[in-house]
Design a protein around this motif. Structure first.
Motif, PDB file in Angstrom:
ATOM      1  N   PRO A  51      -6.757  -2.644   4.688  1.00 51.88           N
ATOM      2  CA  PRO A  51      -7.816  -1.873   3.797  1.00 51.88           C
ATOM      3  C   PRO A  51      -7.431  -0.016   3.120  1.00 51.88           C
ATOM      4  CG  PRO A  51      -8.687  -1.640   5.746  1.00 51.88           C
ATOM      5  CD  PRO A  51      -7.411  -2.533   5.534  1.00 51.88           C
ATOM      6  N   LEU A  52      -6.849   0.115   4.522  1.00 53.19           N
ATOM      7  CA  LEU A  52      -6.225   1.757   3.480  1.00 53.19           C
ATOM      8  C   LEU A  52      -5.691   1.504   3.031  1.00 53.19           C
ATOM      9  CD1 LEU A  52      -7.114   3.137   7.509  1.00 53.19           C
ATOM     10  CD2 LEU A  52      -8.976   3.030   5.710  1.00 53.19           C
ATOM     11  N   SER A  53      -4.633   1.240   2.663  1.00 54.35           N
ATOM     12  CA  SER A  53      -3.391   0.672   2.110  1.00 54.35           C
ATOM     13  C   SER A  53      -3.608   0.765   0.758  1.00 54.35           C
ATOM     14  CB  SER A  53      -2.099   0.309   2.209  1.00 54.35           C
ATOM     15  OG  SER A  53      -2.581  -1.038   1.773  1.00 54.35           O
ATOM     16  N   LEU A  54      -5.106   0.433   0.379  1.00 57.76           N
ATOM     17  CA  LEU A  54      -5.410  -0.006  -0.699  1.00 57.76           C
ATOM     18  C   LEU A  54      -5.504   1.004  -1.726  1.00 57.76           C
ATOM     19  CD1 LEU A  54      -7.667  -3.351  -0.156  1.00 57.76           C
ATOM     20  CD2 LEU A  54      -5.363  -2.718  -1.310  1.00 57.76           C
ATOM     21  N   GLU A  55      -5.499   1.239  -3.879  1.00 60.39           N
ATOM     22  CA  GLU A  55      -5.617   1.656  -4.058  1.00 60.39           C
ATOM     23  C   GLU A  55      -7.290   2.244  -3.888  1.00 60.39           C
ATOM     24  OE1 GLU A  55      -5.352   2.812  -9.501  1.00 60.39           O
ATOM     25  OE2 GLU A  55      -4.326   0.677  -7.547  1.00 60.39           O
ATOM     26  N   PRO A  56      -7.437   4.078  -3.965  1.00 55.25           N
ATOM     27  CA  PRO A  56      -8.882   3.796  -3.415  1.00 55.25           C
ATOM     28  C   PRO A  56      -9.845   3.656  -4.332  1.00 55.25           C
ATOM     29  CG  PRO A  56      -7.699   5.969  -3.681  1.00 55.25           C
ATOM     30  CD  PRO A  56      -6.670   5.236  -3.539  1.00 55.25           C
ATOM     31  N   LEU A  57     -10.913   3.207  -4.663  1.00 57.94           N
ATOM     32  CA  LEU A  57     -11.985   3.387  -5.584  1.00 57.94           C
ATOM     33  C   LEU A  57     -13.752   4.551  -5.061  1.00 57.94           C
ATOM     34  CD1 LEU A  57     -12.227   0.133  -6.000  1.00 57.94           C
ATOM     35  CD2 LEU A  57     -10.498   1.039  -7.857  1.00 57.94           C
ATOM     36  N   LEU A  93     -13.746   2.323   0.663  1.00 53.71           N
ATOM     37  CA  LEU A  93     -12.836   1.862   0.108  1.00 53.71           C
ATOM     38  C   LEU A  93     -12.272   1.269   0.247  1.00 53.71           C
ATOM     39  CD1 LEU A  93     -10.477   5.080  -0.029  1.00 53.71           C
ATOM     40  CD2 LEU A  93     -12.408   4.109  -1.649  1.00 53.71           C
TER      41      LEU A  93
END
Lengths: 213, 141
Positions: A51-57, A93
């Motif tokens: 999850p922490l590698s995803l583009e933040p929203l 996120l």
């Protein structure tokens, strides 16, 4: 189960993907093995990379306000506020990205696809939201054993970026879901090739499916 | 989903046990499990043909809005590199388990691959992630 078997099942257990007899036997062994529990902890911590590698929203201001109102009970505060807010933001996120990846309203942006020379009757569409994509194709030929179809994201990098592997059913239909490494930008495209089982890091010609004109 | 998950985490913070993993892992697991449970309940209530229709719109999203102020941007970049460096088949299997909550059997069925192949892909992928995360980050968070 041998110690090697158990070590091999530990990452699946940490992901929550074990089922059936594997889950029953692993759970039993886990009760009596501190070393196995330590291994599962390591794998669980490794899942945080996903999850922490995803583009933040960013969350909506209204949602953030409701959340802070709901937890504004002084007696519950047992850790530094900074720590809580920091990790809460990270988890937020994750949750938004997760919901985005699994909820697919029909009006999502997308691209029609058509078959190229090796599969002229293929048709399909790919839709995306943030970095989640869903691919639907029909009319693809079945592949011989040891080969798979591979979806590529074309445009964000000098070379096509591998996205997902998939196979077709007996009727030539296929569906695939995946998370993109890069967000889809104007001018990007998607393509499908035939690759060896396990996929390829670089795209092999010919292209089976390309963007429709 | 978000409000419920965060409220639950806040109120149940005292139940956290370090033996189960890091605080980060505990929080993220709680959010993930809550979101997957919610979606499963929603799908169970809807006919297949209408599953993708009529979903309530999510909160407005503003990608990159806070990136410049995010103290963990460098760390996220490192984690993203670890994930994107995984071979495509391993990353796909791991992500199907994590983001979609699929079991090893369900992943094998969806991919049309033998169960043993899926187990191997997940194990190899998770091994790589574990090693990547245990390596020094090279910078303060």
């Amino acid at each position: 189960l041998t110690p090697q078997d158990l070590e091999g099942l530990a990452p699946l257990y940490a992901l929550g993907a074990l089922d059936g007899d594997d889950l029953a036997r692993f759970s039993e062994e886990l009760q009596g093995s501190e070393s196995l529990r330590a291994l599962v902890r390591e794998y669980r911590d490794a899942t945080a990379a996903l999850p922490l590698s995803l583009e933040p929203l960013a969350p909506s201001p209204a949602g953030k306000g409701r959340l802070l109102d709901s937890v504004a009970t002084p007696a519950q505060r047992s850790a530094p506020v900074f720590t809580r807010v920091f990790w809460a933001a990270a988890a937020l996120l994750l949750a938004v990205a997760l919901l985005r990846s699994l909820s697919a309203p029909p009006e999502l942006p997308g691209m029609d696809l058509r078959g190229d020379r090796p599969a002229p009757s293929a048709r399909g569409r790919i839709v995306w939201r943030a970095r989640s994509v869903e691919l639907t194709l029909t009319g693809l030929p079945a592949l011989p054993p040891g080969q798979v179809y591979q979806l590529w994201h074309v445009g964000p990098a000098p070379r096509p970026v591998p996205v997902a592997l998939f196979s077709v059913d007996a009727d030539g239909r296929a569906q695939a879901w995946a998370t993109l490494k890069y967000a889809v930008e104007k001018g990007d495209g998607f393509a499908v090739t035939r690759e060896p089982a396990g996929g390829s890091p670089t795209c092999t010609l010919p292209l089976f499916v390309v963007p429709a004109p | 989903v978000l409000q419920g998950a965060f409220t639950r985490l806040w109120r149940e913070a005292g139940r956290y046990e370090a033996s189960g993993g890091s605080p980060r892992t505990w929080i993220l697991s709680g959010i993930r499990n809550g979101a997957i449970d919610r979606l499963r309940r929603r799908e169970a209530l809807q006919p297949a043909a209408t599953r993708s229709a009529g979903r309530a719109p999510g909160p407005p999203e503003t990608p990159h809005a806070h990136e410049a102020h995010d103290p963990s941007a460098k760390e996220r970049e490192r984690l993203a590199g670890a994930v994107s460096d995984l071979p495509a088949d391993q990353r796909q299997a791991v992500e199907m388990a994590y983001f979609e909550g699929l079991s090893q059997t369900q992943i094998a069925q969806r991919l049309g691959e033998p169960l043993g192949t899926v187990k191997t892909r997940v194990r190899l992928g998770m091994d790589r992630l574990r090693k990547a995360l245990s390596a020094p980050s090279g910078g303060a968070p």
